[in-house]
Design a protein around this motif. Structure first.
Motif, mmCIF file in Angstrom:
data_model
loop_
_atom_site.group_PDB
_atom_site.id
_atom_site.type_symbol
_atom_site.label_atom_id
_atom_site.label_comp_id
_atom_site.label_asym_id
_atom_site.label_seq_id
_atom_site.Cartn_x
_atom_site.Cartn_y
_atom_site.Cartn_z
ATOM 1 N N ALA A 1 -2.159 -1.219 -8.156
ATOM 2 C CA ALA A 1 -3.290 -1.874 -7.506
ATOM 3 C C ALA A 1 -4.474 -0.924 -7.409
ATOM 4 O O ALA A 1 -4.311 0.297 -7.360
ATOM 5 N N GLU A 2 -5.654 -1.495 -7.402
ATOM 6 C CA GLU A 2 -6.860 -0.680 -7.228
ATOM 7 C C GLU A 2 -6.883 -0.089 -5.822
ATOM 8 O O GLU A 2 -6.683 -0.787 -4.839
ATOM 9 N N GLY A 3 -7.108 1.206 -5.746
ATOM 10 C CA GLY A 3 -7.097 1.873 -4.458
ATOM 11 C C GLY A 3 -5.727 2.348 -4.023
ATOM 12 O O GLY A 3 -5.573 2.857 -2.913
ATOM 13 N N GLY A 4 -4.712 2.174 -4.886
ATOM 14 C CA GLY A 4 -3.371 2.647 -4.549
ATOM 15 C C GLY A 4 -2.448 1.517 -4.169
ATOM 16 O O GLY A 4 -2.882 0.458 -3.698
ATOM 17 N N HIS B 1 0.829 -1.202 0.000
ATOM 18 C CA HIS B 1 0.000 0.000 0.000
ATOM 19 C C HIS B 1 0.864 1.253 0.000
ATOM 20 O O HIS B 1 0.535 2.252 0.646
ATOM 21 N N GLY B 2 1.974 1.183 -0.730
ATOM 22 C CA GLY B 2 2.880 2.310 -0.831
ATOM 23 C C GLY B 2 2.548 3.204 -2.007
ATOM 24 O O GLY B 2 1.412 3.214 -2.515
ATOM 25 N N PRO B 3 3.535 3.943 -2.499
ATOM 26 C CA PRO B 3 3.290 4.873 -3.612
ATOM 27 C C PRO B 3 3.141 4.195 -4.964
ATOM 28 O O PRO B 3 2.776 4.845 -5.942
ATOM 29 N N GLY B 4 3.400 2.908 -5.052
ATOM 30 C CA GLY B 4 3.271 2.201 -6.330
ATOM 31 C C GLY B 4 4.593 2.145 -7.067
ATOM 32 O O GLY B 4 5.596 2.753 -6.686
ATOM 33 N N TYR B 5 4.591 1.376 -8.150
ATOM 34 C CA TYR B 5 5.807 1.231 -8.951
ATOM 35 C C TYR B 5 6.086 2.515 -9.724
ATOM 36 O O TYR B 5 5.151 3.215 -10.133
#
Length: 426
Positions: free
Chosen positions: A402-405, A354-358
């Protein structure tokens, strides 16, 4: 209003060449047909005109001698065109082709005591000759265009087939197959004349050979450096264990462990690049295998959740699969944010944080070695190794948002399907 989009096949070289050949053939056939039609029609009309004027001369002699006129001649006969009659009344001679009672007729008229003396010649055969000529021109033009299109399409297809082969080899090289070559036979003999396609094919093969040689040199260099570092690092690790307990010794041991891990990663990447890895396939239940990996990660102090939506049986190399999952989970904890959840849904395993994403470059072109955008932590080798090991075991690894971040890695494994016994019921 937006114009309709043309189909993709209309942009191909074969289609464009076919259209160009067809247009040029039609234009050439039309030009030649018009020239032949005008030439033959003019010759036919001249012959009929000379024949009609010769008859008019004979009839004029009979009229002046007071002898009876033949059936095809007369003074102001019915059916004589008014324009030709006016010409004869003015004292001139002329000819004209008209339709007389449904039959093509050549008229010739001349002056006769203020009236028009005229003769008519049957023009049916000449008209039929011209019509037959036009049909022959049209038929031969169609045959010529068809034959030219077939020959042109065959010639263009040979060229486009070679271009498609060159493009296919280029795509294989870009996908990592450095052994791919076009091997155009025209490039093997330097004394043989080469066309433009052969030149491009030869240049692509030369580029691929040069690229392969450079990459192999870099792979050998990386492997040699990693091998050379293992021995002094082993000695350094043993020496660090002899240091007295304290903060300095902990820092030394930590750096030595990091160096040893980096060296092992470099060796593993060099083996993956060389494609010398062999797999030890076996049938495993995916759920328990994933849970075992997560338990091992928890022992190192990282809390990871597990969800088994639907278990599946897969045929894979357990050691390599554990390596892939371990790298994905470690990357999620290092560069993402908790909670980190591993989900098993059939033959698909997802690792989500649930971090900032790739980063954008990773989603676009995949992980890159020694590149990271998370504050400088790591060397960018963990995901590179995960992608390489996934390819070795025949799995598909996809990185997504991911959906939702957060970041999500999806690992799709080949599912094992057991064959039923011959006597088993459905």
């Amino acid at each position: 209003m937006r114009a309709p989009r043309l189909p993709a096949w209309t942009a191909t070289l074969t289609w464009k060449a076919a259209v160009f050949i067809a247009v040029m053939c039609c234009a050439l056939a039309a030009l030649l047909g018009v020239l032949v039609h005008v030439s033959v029609t003019g010759q036919t009309v001249n012959d009929s005109r000379e024949k009609a004027l010769a008859r008019l001369t004979d009839v004029t002699r009979l009229y002046e001698a007071g002898e009876p006129l033949p059936r095809f001649a007369g003074v102001d006969p019915a059916g004589l065109p008014s324009s030709l009659r006016a010409l004869a009344v003015r004292g001139e001679r002329g000819t004209m082709v008209t339709d007389d009672q449904g039959r093509p007729t050549m008229w010739a008229a001349g002056p006769a005591d203020g009236r028009a003396l005229a003769v008519r010649v049957d023009y049916t055969q000449s008209a039929e000759t011209i019509e037959a000529l036009d049909r022959s021109i049209l038929g031969s033009s169609v045959l010529a265009i068809g034959a030219t299109l077939l020959v042109g399409a065959f010639a263009v297809t040979r060229v486009t087939r070679r271009l498609h082969l060159t493009a296919q080899v280029a795509r294989r090289i870009s996908a990592g197959d450095l052994d791919a070559r076009v091997a155009d036979p025209r490039t093997k003999d330097p004394s043989r004349p080469q066309d433009e396609v052969a030149t491009v094919s030869g240049a692509l093969d030369t580029m691929a050979s040069s690229l392969q040689s450079k990459l192999q040199s870099e792979q050998r260099f990386t492997a040699d450096v990693a091998h050379e570092l293992r021995t002094p690092l082993t000695g350094l690790s043993a020496a660090a264990e002899l240091l007295p307990e304290g903060r300095p010794s902990e820092l030394v041991r930590d750096r030595v462990r990091a160096m040893r891990g980096l060296t092992e990663d470099l060796l593993e990447i060099s083996r993956l690049d060389a494609r010398t890895e062999t797999v030890d396939l076996a049938v495993h239940e995916l759920g328990p295998l994933v849970e075992r990996v997560v338990r091992a990660m928890r022992a190192s102090g990282t809390e990871t959740g597990v969800r088994i939506v639907r278990d599946a049986t897969v045929e894979t190399d357990r050691r390599r699969l554990e390596r892939v999952l371990g790298n994905l989970i470690a990357n999620a904890h290092k560069h993402g944010a908790p909670p980190v959840v591993v989900t098993v849904d059939g033959p698909v395993v997802s690792v989500r944080d649930h971090g900032p994403g790739y980063p954008a470059y990773l989603l676009e072109s995949g992980p890159q070695r020694f590149r990271t955008e998370s504050g400088g932590k790591g060397h960018g080798l963990g995901l590179t190794i995960a992608v390489g090991q996934a390819a070795v075991i025949g799995a598909e690894l996809v990185f997504a948002e991911a959906e939702g971040g957060g970041a999500e890695a999806l690992l799709r494994l080949p599912e094992y399907v057991a064959l039923m016994d011959p006597g088993a019921e459905d």
